[in-house]
Design a protein around this motif. Structure first.
Motif, PDB file in Angstrom:
ATOM      1  N   THR A  48       0.869  -1.173   0.000  1.00  0.00           N
ATOM      2  CA  THR A  48       0.000   0.000   0.000  1.00  0.00           C
ATOM      3  C   THR A  48       0.903   1.220   0.000  1.00  0.00           C
ATOM      4  O   THR A  48       2.096   1.140   0.311  1.00  0.00           O
ATOM      5  CB  THR A  48      -0.904   0.051   1.253  1.00  0.00           C
ATOM      6  N   ASN A  49       0.350   2.372  -0.345  1.00  0.00           N
ATOM      7  CA  ASN A  49       1.142   3.594  -0.302  1.00  0.00           C
ATOM      8  C   ASN A  49       1.608   3.894   1.116  1.00  0.00           C
ATOM      9  O   ASN A  49       2.710   4.416   1.329  1.00  0.00           O
ATOM     10  CB  ASN A  49       0.331   4.770  -0.851  1.00  0.00           C
ATOM     11  N   LYS A 159       8.152  -1.558  -2.922  1.00  0.00           N
ATOM     12  CA  LYS A 159       7.103  -2.540  -3.211  1.00  0.00           C
ATOM     13  C   LYS A 159       7.649  -3.959  -3.020  1.00  0.00           C
ATOM     14  O   LYS A 159       8.856  -4.154  -2.913  1.00  0.00           O
ATOM     15  CB  LYS A 159       6.633  -2.369  -4.659  1.00  0.00           C
ATOM     16  N   MET A 167       1.451  -3.354  -6.228  1.00  0.00           N
ATOM     17  CA  MET A 167       0.443  -2.517  -6.861  1.00  0.00           C
ATOM     18  C   MET A 167       0.868  -2.195  -8.291  1.00  0.00           C
ATOM     19  O   MET A 167       2.050  -2.205  -8.630  1.00  0.00           O
ATOM     20  CB  MET A 167       0.250  -1.211  -6.071  1.00  0.00           C
ATOM     21  N   ARG A 169       0.985   0.438 -11.491  1.00  0.00           N
ATOM     22  CA  ARG A 169       0.981   1.873 -11.775  1.00  0.00           C
ATOM     23  C   ARG A 169       0.298   2.139 -13.108  1.00  0.00           C
ATOM     24  O   ARG A 169       0.557   1.466 -14.093  1.00  0.00           O
ATOM     25  CB  ARG A 169       2.407   2.432 -11.817  1.00  0.00           C
ATOM     26  N   ASP A 170      -0.579   3.117 -13.139  1.00  0.00           N
ATOM     27  CA  ASP A 170      -1.278   3.519 -14.352  1.00  0.00           C
ATOM     28  C   ASP A 170      -0.768   4.895 -14.759  1.00  0.00           C
ATOM     29  O   ASP A 170      -0.951   5.879 -14.036  1.00  0.00           O
ATOM     30  CB  ASP A 170      -2.788   3.558 -14.091  1.00  0.00           C
ATOM     31  N   ARG A 177      -1.207   6.801 -11.121  1.00  0.00           N
ATOM     32  CA  ARG A 177      -2.132   6.226 -10.147  1.00  0.00           C
ATOM     33  C   ARG A 177      -1.690   4.806  -9.857  1.00  0.00           C
ATOM     34  O   ARG A 177      -1.126   4.136 -10.714  1.00  0.00           O
ATOM     35  CB  ARG A 177      -3.562   6.222 -10.681  1.00  0.00           C
ATOM     36  N   THR A 178      -1.952   4.366  -8.640  1.00  0.00           N
ATOM     37  CA  THR A 178      -1.641   2.984  -8.278  1.00  0.00           C
ATOM     38  C   THR A 178      -2.900   2.291  -7.779  1.00  0.00           C
ATOM     39  O   THR A 178      -3.754   2.920  -7.153  1.00  0.00           O
ATOM     40  CB  THR A 178      -0.569   2.922  -7.163  1.00  0.00           C
ATOM     41  N   TYR A 179      -3.008   1.033  -8.109  1.00  0.00           N
ATOM     42  CA  TYR A 179      -4.135   0.241  -7.638  1.00  0.00           C
ATOM     43  C   TYR A 179      -3.681  -1.189  -7.424  1.00  0.00           C
ATOM     44  O   TYR A 179      -2.636  -1.613  -7.933  1.00  0.00           O
ATOM     45  CB  TYR A 179      -5.314   0.308  -8.611  1.00  0.00           C
ATOM     46  N   GLN A 180      -4.425  -1.929  -6.635  1.00  0.00           N
ATOM     47  CA  GLN A 180      -4.041  -3.280  -6.260  1.00  0.00           C
ATOM     48  C   GLN A 180      -4.000  -4.217  -7.467  1.00  0.00           C
ATOM     49  O   GLN A 180      -4.760  -4.063  -8.428  1.00  0.00           O
ATOM     50  CB  GLN A 180      -5.002  -3.839  -5.215  1.00  0.00           C
ATOM     51  N   ASN A 181      -3.099  -5.170  -7.405  1.00  0.00           N
ATOM     52  CA  ASN A 181      -2.974  -6.175  -8.451  1.00  0.00           C
ATOM     53  C   ASN A 181      -4.197  -7.095  -8.421  1.00  0.00           C
ATOM     54  O   ASN A 181      -5.010  -7.047  -7.498  1.00  0.00           O
ATOM     55  CB  ASN A 181      -1.698  -6.983  -8.229  1.00  0.00           C
ATOM     56  N   THR A 182      -4.319  -7.946  -9.427  1.00  0.00           N
ATOM     57  CA  THR A 182      -5.454  -8.860  -9.480  1.00  0.00           C
ATOM     58  C   THR A 182      -5.332  -9.924  -8.391  1.00  0.00           C
ATOM     59  O   THR A 182      -4.223 -10.272  -7.950  1.00  0.00           O
ATOM     60  CB  THR A 182      -5.530  -9.563 -10.841  1.00  0.00           C
TER      61      THR A 182
END
Length: 228
Positions: A48-49, A159, A167, A169-170, A177-182
């Motif tokens: 997480t950030n 990370k 996570m 990165r988009d 932006r960062t979001y959780q992996n699948t």
């Protein structure tokens, strides 16, 4: 009188300890067959950030001042491909020693901090932060780029070493932006982590980061760098 025989017999573990080892390995093997994510991921797979920021904060009195002094604020990042191997290599002392020997040969006498990672394709690689003018022995395919924001780079490199747990990165929307992996990727990372735990037989995993030729700093030097 000494007979000249230097043979040593390794002490046998008590039966209770051997039983605990077997149970521990069986438990990790069982977890490696999990078909769903656990309620809580192991610490090395959490991302997480907030976790990354905490990691960087811990570097403020150690790594960051040491890198800053050793490189005179002028740094580059080097990315070196190592080898393709099983996910358990990420947690193997033998593989870690091999990677550290490679980065030591690349840096020579230059200062550097290194991080070992494994990408989605199963390829291990090392990130190296060193001085821009370091006379490096770079292998074919290595890439370099200047470091403009050391804390930002270390935040990114905080990370998990397994890209499947990290996570994503988009960069397509004009801002990062960062979001959780699948869940599928995180589950695969969890399974391989538990498989490595079973193979380690209770031995602690090596750290995924290490340094070469970085100076130790006095409290006065640390304070002076923080004040800049």
């Amino acid at each position: 009188m000494w007979s000249g025989d230097t043979t040593h017999t390794k002490a046998k573990k008590p039966q209770s300890e051997r039983v605990r080892d077997l149970r521990r390995r069986a438990r990790h093997h069982e977890l490696s067959l999990a078909t769903a994510l656990p309620p809580f991921m192991p610490d090395p797979l959490k991302d997480t950030n907030a976790e990354r920021s905490k990691e960087v904060a811990g570097m403020m009195d150690g790594l960051i001042p040491r890198l800053t002094l050793a490189t005179n604020y002028d740094m580059q990042e080097v990315i070196v491909s190592l080898w393709s191997g099983p996910a358990t290599d990420l947690y193997s002392h033998k593989a870690h020693d091999r990677a550290a020997n490679i980065t030591a040969a690349i840096l020579g006498t230059a200062p550097g901090w290194c991080k070992l990672e494994r990408d989605h394709g199963g390829n291990l690689h090392a990130h190296i932060i060193t001085s821009t003018d370091a006379p490096l022995l770079l292998p074919a395919g290595a890439t370099t780029r200047p470091v403009y924001n050391l804390k930002g780079l270390l935040h990114y490199l905080s990370k998990p070493g397994d890209a499947r747990a990290a996570m994503v990165r988009d960069l397509t929307s004009g801002q990062t932006r960062t979001y959780q992996n699948t869940e599928e990727n995180k589950l695969a990372a969890f399974q391989d982590y538990q498989r490595a735990r079973a193979q380690a037989r209770g031995r602690q995993f090596p750290r995924l980061s290490w340094s070469h030729n970085l100076p130790r700093l006095s409290d006065e030097q640390k304070a002076a760098i923080r004040a800049m």
